[in-house]
Design an enzyme around this catalytic site. Sequence first.
Site, PDB file in Angstrom:
ATOM      1  N   ARG A 216      16.974 -13.260  30.693  1.00 35.80           N
ATOM      2  CA  ARG A 216      18.008 -14.287  30.524  1.00 35.80           C
ATOM      3  C   ARG A 216      19.070 -14.071  31.585  1.00 35.80           C
ATOM      4  NH1 ARG A 216      21.389 -11.054  30.801  1.00 35.80           N
ATOM      5  NH2 ARG A 216      22.915 -12.543  30.125  1.00 35.80           N
TER       6      ARG A 216
ATOM      7  N   ALA B  82      21.453 -16.621  34.489  1.00 35.04           N
ATOM      8  CA  ALA B  82      21.094 -17.728  35.389  1.00 35.04           C
ATOM      9  C   ALA B  82      20.150 -17.307  36.529  1.00 35.04           C
ATOM     10  CB  ALA B  82      22.366 -18.340  35.951  1.00 35.04           C
TER      11      ALA B  82
ATOM     12  N   GLN C  77      25.448 -10.359  24.271  1.00 37.47           N
ATOM     13  CA  GLN C  77      25.096  -9.912  25.634  1.00 37.47           C
ATOM     14  C   GLN C  77      26.142  -8.973  26.218  1.00 37.47           C
ATOM     15  OE1 GLN C  77      24.919 -13.096  24.581  1.00 37.47           O
ATOM     16  NE2 GLN C  77      23.332 -14.256  25.612  1.00 37.47           N
TER      17      GLN C  77
ATOM     18  N   ASP D 152      26.492 -20.588  34.625  1.00 35.35           N
ATOM     19  CA  ASP D 152      25.111 -21.056  34.511  1.00 35.35           C
ATOM     20  C   ASP D 152      24.895 -22.342  35.295  1.00 35.35           C
ATOM     21  OD1 ASP D 152      23.696 -19.280  32.286  1.00 35.35           O
ATOM     22  OD2 ASP D 152      25.821 -19.483  31.855  1.00 35.35           O
TER      23      ASP D 152
ATOM     24  N   ASN E  69      29.275 -22.047  31.204  1.00 33.78           N
ATOM     25  CA  ASN E  69      28.995 -20.611  31.049  1.00 33.78           C
ATOM     26  C   ASN E  69      28.905 -20.317  29.551  1.00 33.78           C
ATOM     27  OD1 ASN E  69      28.594 -18.046  32.393  1.00 33.78           O
ATOM     28  ND2 ASN E  69      30.508 -17.393  31.458  1.00 33.78           N
ATOM     29  N   LYS E  70      28.578 -19.081  29.228  1.00 31.48           N
ATOM     30  CA  LYS E  70      28.354 -18.681  27.836  1.00 31.48           C
ATOM     31  C   LYS E  70      29.476 -19.148  26.915  1.00 31.48           C
ATOM     32  CE  LYS E  70      25.421 -17.062  26.631  1.00 31.48           C
ATOM     33  NZ  LYS E  70      24.286 -17.832  26.048  1.00 31.48           N
TER      34      LYS E  70
HETATM   35  O1  MRU Z   1      22.026 -17.268  27.264  1.00 26.59           O
HETATM   36  P1  MRU Z   1      22.022 -16.335  28.434  1.00 26.59           P
HETATM   37  O2  MRU Z   1      22.096 -14.891  28.089  1.00 26.59           O
HETATM   38  O3  MRU Z   1      20.928 -16.655  29.437  1.00 26.59           O
HETATM   39  O4  MRU Z   1      23.396 -16.702  29.080  1.00 26.59           O
HETATM   40  C1  MRU Z   1      23.619 -16.797  30.397  1.00 26.59           C
HETATM   41  C2  MRU Z   1      24.591 -15.813  30.772  1.00 26.59           C
HETATM   42  O5  MRU Z   1      24.215 -14.673  31.002  1.00 26.59           O
HETATM   43  C3  MRU Z   1      26.002 -16.112  30.842  1.00 26.59           C
HETATM   44  O6  MRU Z   1      26.389 -17.364  30.541  1.00 26.59           O
HETATM   45  C4  MRU Z   1      26.565 -15.564  32.127  1.00 26.59           C
HETATM   46  O7  MRU Z   1      27.914 -15.417  31.999  1.00 26.59           O
HETATM   47  C5  MRU Z   1      26.249 -16.414  33.318  1.00 26.59           C
HETATM   48  S1  MRU Z   1      24.636 -16.271  33.864  1.00 26.59           S
HETATM   49  C6  MRU Z   1      24.800 -15.090  35.080  1.00 26.59           C
END
Ligand code: MRU
Length: 344
Positions: free
Chosen positions: A53, A55, A190, A231, A241-242
């Site tokens: 997981r 981006a 995460q 993302d 983003n998350k």
């Molecule tokens: O759902 P995920 O774990 O794939 O989430 C993505 C992320 O890791 C985050 O949103 C992150 O801050 C950006 S992706 C490098």
Amino acid sequence: MRINNKQYRTVWYDAESNVVSMIDQVKLPFAFEIVELKDYKETAEAIRNMTVRGAGAIGATAGFAMAQAFVSLNGNAGEIQMAKDFIEATRPTAVNLFYASNKVFNAGQAGVEQAVNMAQNIADEDAEGCRLIGENGNELIKANSRILTHCNAGWLAFVDYGSALSPVYAAKASGKAPFVYADETRPRGQGARLTAFELHHNEVDHRIIADNAAAFYMSKGMVDMVITGADRITGNGDVANKIGTLEKAIVAREYGIPFYVAAPFSTFDFATESGDMITIEERDEEELLYHEGPDKDMVMRSIRMASPGSHGLNPAFDVTPAKYITAFITEKGIIKPEELSTYR
Ligand code: MRU
């Protein structure tokens, strides 16, 4: 990245055996295991179930899955198109996935070898881009800076180095002794699981904080800067983003704390004008209603955290408007949201 004295990338591909290998992020930080995926369907499933997981990592993985399809489907155009659709249906929000699947698909029109080379190039560019993000972001970090980050945008979220954490590692290597607040990042954790694992292995001083504690530390003047990943970044500078990133950005603005977003150019989606056009992934309510972790014998267990009978809502991402972002930390340098149009 070195783990137990061995150099790892998050994901890699051996074209001869047509096998994709990756660090199993569902098992981390409790077990460090490598999984091997023998065809594009298995690799796509690993994106969907979050074995991999983040981006950049899912982008590289989607590129490898596309290459696996070219290798195994003997140039059958209809089946390769179906494979592309299958890979792209795994997760909707991170644009790196579509960036990689399209590039490998297009390269593959010239031949299988071209598809394989393109997939390897995308992974190499991701690692090199993140290394440069570290160098560029390090310029913004002062000695003993206290940095807040959300989710995991370290090397596990990319092929290597990471985006938000790459400047932290560069600062640590240059003797600046950064301190990191790692938001736990409910519901998947995460931050508590992966960011903390990375920082621990890099000997970066850090504390895991509850997502709800970030505003407290900001209000006390105990956070010098925020760095998150992304993302998808749209043409006007809005950032997906998350989930939880938006509220951190609003609070940072209230307390005059710079809010940086670190991302390679493969995360910029200039074809999409603004954040309200981004599809936000809705994930299973079980992620919210249950917690997963090992019992004292290290057997993974799932425990219900919420009142039985209630359902949950679980959006995986939110969109932070460009007005809250101080600058983007990219492989091409530090870019203010209003300067983005130059890079279209
Ligand atoms: O759902 P995920 O774990 O794939 O989430 C993505 C992320 O890791 C985050 O949103 C992150 O801050 C950006 S992706 C490098």
